[in-house]
Every structure is written in structure tokens, then in C-alpha cells.
Design a protein around this motif. Sequence first.
Motif, PDB file in Angstrom:
ATOM      1  N   ALA B  95       0.824  -1.119  -0.063  1.00 36.22           N
ATOM      2  CA  ALA B  95      -0.150  -0.360  -0.231  1.00 36.22           C
ATOM      3  C   ALA B  95       0.381   1.226   0.066  1.00 36.22           C
ATOM      4  O   ALA B  95       0.542   1.749  -0.744  1.00 36.22           O
ATOM      5  CB  ALA B  95      -1.299   0.059   1.170  1.00 36.22           C
ATOM      6  N   ARG B  96       1.804   1.000   0.481  1.00 31.89           N
ATOM      7  CA  ARG B  96       2.949   2.475   0.673  1.00 31.89           C
ATOM      8  C   ARG B  96       4.187   2.586   0.502  1.00 31.89           C
ATOM      9  O   ARG B  96       4.746   3.953   0.361  1.00 31.89           O
ATOM     10  CB  ARG B  96       3.018   2.751   2.555  1.00 31.89           C
ATOM     11  N   THR B 157      -4.286  -4.143   2.162  1.00 35.97           N
ATOM     12  CA  THR B 157      -3.731  -3.497   0.453  1.00 35.97           C
ATOM     13  C   THR B 157      -4.736  -2.333   0.629  1.00 35.97           C
ATOM     14  O   THR B 157      -4.841  -1.293   0.753  1.00 35.97           O
ATOM     15  CB  THR B 157      -3.409  -3.978  -0.134  1.00 35.97           C
ATOM     16  N   ASP B 158      -6.095  -2.984   0.399  1.00 36.66           N
ATOM     17  CA  ASP B 158      -7.041  -1.562   0.148  1.00 36.66           C
ATOM     18  C   ASP B 158      -7.692  -0.436   1.368  1.00 36.66           C
ATOM     19  O   ASP B 158      -7.610   0.625   0.952  1.00 36.66           O
ATOM     20  CB  ASP B 158      -8.259  -1.955  -0.622  1.00 36.66           C
ATOM     21  N   ARG B 161      -4.670   1.787   2.352  1.00 33.20           N
ATOM     22  CA  ARG B 161      -4.386   3.079   1.302  1.00 33.20           C
ATOM     23  C   ARG B 161      -5.950   3.928   1.508  1.00 33.20           C
ATOM     24  O   ARG B 161      -5.404   5.300   1.472  1.00 33.20           O
ATOM     25  CB  ARG B 161      -4.537   1.999   0.078  1.00 33.20           C
ATOM     26  N   SER B 162      -6.000   3.694   2.419  1.00 29.02           N
ATOM     27  CA  SER B 162      -7.389   4.300   2.324  1.00 29.02           C
ATOM     28  C   SER B 162      -7.425   5.702   4.071  1.00 29.02           C
ATOM     29  O   SER B 162      -7.653   6.183   3.721  1.00 29.02           O
ATOM     30  CB  SER B 162      -8.253   4.056   2.851  1.00 29.02           C
ATOM     31  N   ARG B 165      -2.112   9.807   4.053  1.00 26.50           N
ATOM     32  CA  ARG B 165      -0.366   9.883   4.703  1.00 26.50           C
ATOM     33  C   ARG B 165      -0.199  10.169   5.572  1.00 26.50           C
ATOM     34  O   ARG B 165       0.943  10.107   5.883  1.00 26.50           O
ATOM     35  CB  ARG B 165       0.381   9.802   3.171  1.00 26.50           C
ATOM     36  N   TYR B 186      -1.446   2.351  11.528  1.00 27.39           N
ATOM     37  CA  TYR B 186      -1.991   1.279  10.367  1.00 27.39           C
ATOM     38  C   TYR B 186      -2.938   0.341  10.534  1.00 27.39           C
ATOM     39  O   TYR B 186      -3.902   0.019  10.527  1.00 27.39           O
ATOM     40  CB  TYR B 186      -1.004   1.014   9.108  1.00 27.39           C
TER      41      TYR B 186
END
Lengths: 362, 274
Positions: B95-96, B157-158, B161-162, B165, B186
Motif C-alpha cells: 500500500a505504501r 492493501t485497499d 491505502r485509504s 498519508r 496502520y
Amino acid sequence: MKPFLKLDTVVKRYGSIDVIHGVSLEAAKGEFVVFVGPSGCGKSTLLRMIAGLEEVSDGDISIDGRVVTGVAPADREVSMVFQSYALYPHMSVFENIAFGLRMAKMGNAGVTERVNEAARILQIEPLLKRKPRELSGGQRQRVAIGRAIVRHPKLFLFDEPLSNLDAELRTQMRVEIAKLHRALGVTMVYVTHDQVEAMTLADRIVVLRAGLVEQIGSPTELYDHPANLFVAGFIGSPRMNLIPATVTAVGPGSVTLASRAFTGGSLVAPAPAAAKLEVGAPVTVGLRPDNLTLGAAQPILELTAELAENLGGSTQIHASAPDAPVIAMIANGRPPVQPGERLSVGLGGGRIYLFDKDGLAV
Amino acid sequence: MSRVNARSLLHAFGLLVVLAFALFPFYWMVSSSLKDQTDLLASPPVWFFRPTLSNYQAIFADQAVTGAVLNSLIVASATTFLSVLLGTPAAYALARFEFRGKADLWFWFISNRMVSPIVLALPVYVLSRQVGLLNTYWVLILVYLTFNLPIVVWICTDQFRSIPRDLEQSARLEGATQFDIFWRIYLPLGIPGVAVSAIFAFIFSWNELLYALVLITSQSLKTAPVVATNFMSGYELPWGKIMATGTVIVLPVTLFALVVSRHMVRGLTMGATK
């Protein structure tokens, strides 16, 4: 004096595209520096480079005499308040503020003491047990600032911290940030696109455009002596009126300019650097809306009124002139101006700004 | 007002129909497990009967069933735990971080789920025999892990991602290590995704029949679905026992889903930004 924060020809490059083109600047200890510019000018990128969140492609950044270009963000002794606040939603206000101290392995007693101190300064003591979602926008903002001050950093960074607040709260928080700066005496770098915030908060303003520094100076310097048309148009609200004209005569210390907007078609403007101008050269004349007055004894502009906006204590008048864009002026009180009315406008104060054909101040 | 009422009544009725359709098999299973053989086979079916626990007494007396439920619990819990343990850091990385081969790795994870399990049954059997894993918990745990890991990675992962950041960058500025960021930010904020994928992993491992049938021959290691089908041999079909076993099998997974689904709330990141 040794600069506290120093940027030495700092470049940011994404692939082959430069977004910051060699910016150099210095800030003294305790100074409040504001980066201002339109969106996309690179001001936030520059701030994030100081924080260490963006890599520096070229050049060096030093804080308090130490080059930090390759130093990890956490070891730079800087705190940052994000535009989005970036509060940890699953932690209480207390834990949000304490996070940095816990990461630094500080003992419980020390953490409690420091968090309470920060909470007292920001008057958020009753909120410490709440979660961020139970706070209003202004309260979240305070928590974000609390998280920054609790670590006693050498340098504070603010990335458009007030842009999510409503107008009233923004003014209130602006005053509080100014007070906080005075109370803590710490160097602050503040990014905004709002020139009012820049004017009111800054000791020094850095005006950026497209990754380049346009001008650095105190708010008064930038207002009174903008280096170029961009700064002239950006600093001051409402914007400076810019009227295209032509030089018809150059005397010692003054120039005669021609435009159909001027009373009688011409205007004599004092210009210490008049010798640099040539007869026939195109120039831009700048007049601040708040310097213009109605019904002056010696009018300089002949305008046709288009619209009068009542602001309460004053009136903003939009007027047109031949060969010039719409001209704005602020008049005291509520003068009865009708659309289509002929206006004789004089210079009540301030000065006439002159810019050459490249947009540089004369 | 009356129109609104009529509409909501219609809605309620529609929901009832769907609910009845979904729940009727469960009702039939549970009610059948409480009937004796005569009531069970009666035609037309008996709706009102004297409930009996004899089927349950019979299956709990049968060590095979209790052992099988225990086996299933061990295998499904271990699989779920390992899937989450290995899958969430992988999901965080995907994801990051930008790294070489990221897209390929991502596709490889997903492609593991594109193959029909039966295609791999024979190779897996041969492989397990050669490394001596046949008839162990481990063989099922490892096989289920390969099927579950992609689901966990995919969903998490999804989810990761939400997460804004800015939270990660703020933490980095405050001195958090990479592991701190994963563990303290996270993972807690990704709980809804972790919960959903854990439920999937658990249900998959709990229900899986094919590999359990092929890879485990030892009676004492058989899992619940295998034992349930074992009743269907010989000349008699003991429906009551099959239904009681079915009910017992469904119970733990339902409980697990109920407990975990409390974390499946939306808007957990509310208040982080703005």
C-alpha cells in the motif's frame, strides 16, 4: 548574525522536472517567516523539504548551524502542523499530543507533565480524554498545534494550518498563533496562500512563484516596495490596480506618462530612478485601491463608475477607464455613486508604483 | 405520510422475503436436527413436533465429531492467525512503498486465487507426501494459508491505502519507526479490513472439504466437514445426525463472525483530517 535556518540553493526535482529552482534564504532565531504564493508555487514542497518529508535533490538545508539535508525527519528537532491536522483518530487527545514523547521513550510522569503544559497553553485541558472525531475544527487545530509544541522543537513548521476553518475561527486562530509565537519565541515557518495571513503574522515574507523566490522582505517592505508586478499584485487586498501607460518625458526624479485613463491624458509620477526609463517605453502604473480618493482637488484618473459595493464602513467602487482594466478603489463611508457616473479620482496617500516592460519595479 | 408508510412497509416486506430465503435452510437444518427420524422423513413435512436432543446426544457421544470440531478449530484458528500475521505487513508494504516488481508481486498474490483448488489437489498431495506432511495439521494450515494470504493482502492493501498519508508522515516526524507506524497507526486504523479478511480466512478454512479429504486420512485428524460427510455412507442416511453435526459446525464460525464484525465499522478514520 548567524542564520538559524538556512536554505542554500535548494532544488527539488521530480525526474527531469524541477519544481523548486535553487531557493536560498535565511531566517534568524525566533523569526516568523511566511512562505506565500499561489497554489502550485512549491511553498508546501519547500516546507516539507525543511521537515525532511521530501528529499532535497540539490543544495543544503541547515538548522541551528547543523546541515540536516540527509538527516531523518525525527532527528531534525522540528515539529509540523499539517493542513489536514493529521490527528490519530484512534487515540485520545492526550495520546495524540503524547505520541512524539512516547516515541522518544519519555517516562510516564514526564509525558503527563509536558502534555498538561501544552494543554494549558492551548486551553484544551477539558478535551484531553476525547477522540479527535468528538472535536470541532478549531479544537482539532489546537490539538495539532499542541502536538507540535509538546516536543519543544527548535523549529515550527505550519502547512496552511487555517485553510480548513471558517472565516471567524481563522481570524481567531491567527491571533493565537501570533501570541504563541511571542510566548514561545521559537522560529516558525508558515505556509499560506492567504496574503492577509502573511501580512499579519510574518516578520518576513517569502513570495514564491513557480518554484522561484520572487521577493523576500518584511510585510511593509513588500507592500511599499514590491520588486515586481507579481509581488505587487499578490500582496495587498484588494489587488493593486495596474494601468498600462507610455513614457512621454523623463525629468530629474520624475516621469511624464500617457494613458487615456489619466486626467488630461497624462500623469507626472515621481520616480527616483527615472533616468533608467526612455521616452516611448511602455510601463505599468500601479495604484493601490485604498490610496485612491473620490473628488480630490488634483484628480489623476477620469473613470466611469460601474458598481459600488457597500462594505458597511466603507464602499468598494469598481470603475472603468479607457485602455485600462477595471479599477477598484475603497472609499470611506457610503458615497452615493451611481453606475455610469463620471468620477474624478485622486491619490489620497501612498504612492504611484512604476514597473518597466519586464515587470520590474522602477 | 401514508405514502411514506406504504413505501416503508413494502421495503420491510421485501426484506422479509429475502431474509426468509436466506435463513430458511438454516431453519430447516436446525429444526431437522431437533426431530426424530420419523418426523424428519414425514411427508408432508411436520411443522410442529416434539423437539428432541437425541441427535446431539448421539453426535457428542461420537468422539469423531467432537474431535473433528476441535481439529477444525485448531486448523482454522492457526490459518487465520498466520494469514493476518503475514498478510498485514505485506499489505502495508504494497500500500505504501514503491519497490521494484511491486505490480508483479501484487498480481502474483491475486493470481493464487485464480486457480481452481481442485487443479492443484494432486500436485499438493504428491508434494506433501514427499516432504512427509501428510496427516498433519501443518499440511492443512499451509495449504489454507496459500489460499487465504491473497485475500488478506488484497483487502488490507485497499484498507491501508485509504488511511491518510499525513498520519504516517506526522508520525515519522515525531520519531516513529517504520514498525511503530505499522503497529500503532496502520493496524489499529485498518481493523475493519483486517476483521473482514480474518472472517474470510476463518470461514474458508472452516468449510474447506476437498483438501481436508485428500490430505488427511488419519481418523483422529479429520476436520468437521469431512466427518459430516462420513455419515453419508452405508445404507442408511442418518439425517438427524447430519443436521445436528451441521448445526454444530456452523455455530463456531457464526460466533467468530459476530464477534469480529463489531470491528467492521465504517468511518474509523473520521476525525483524522479536516
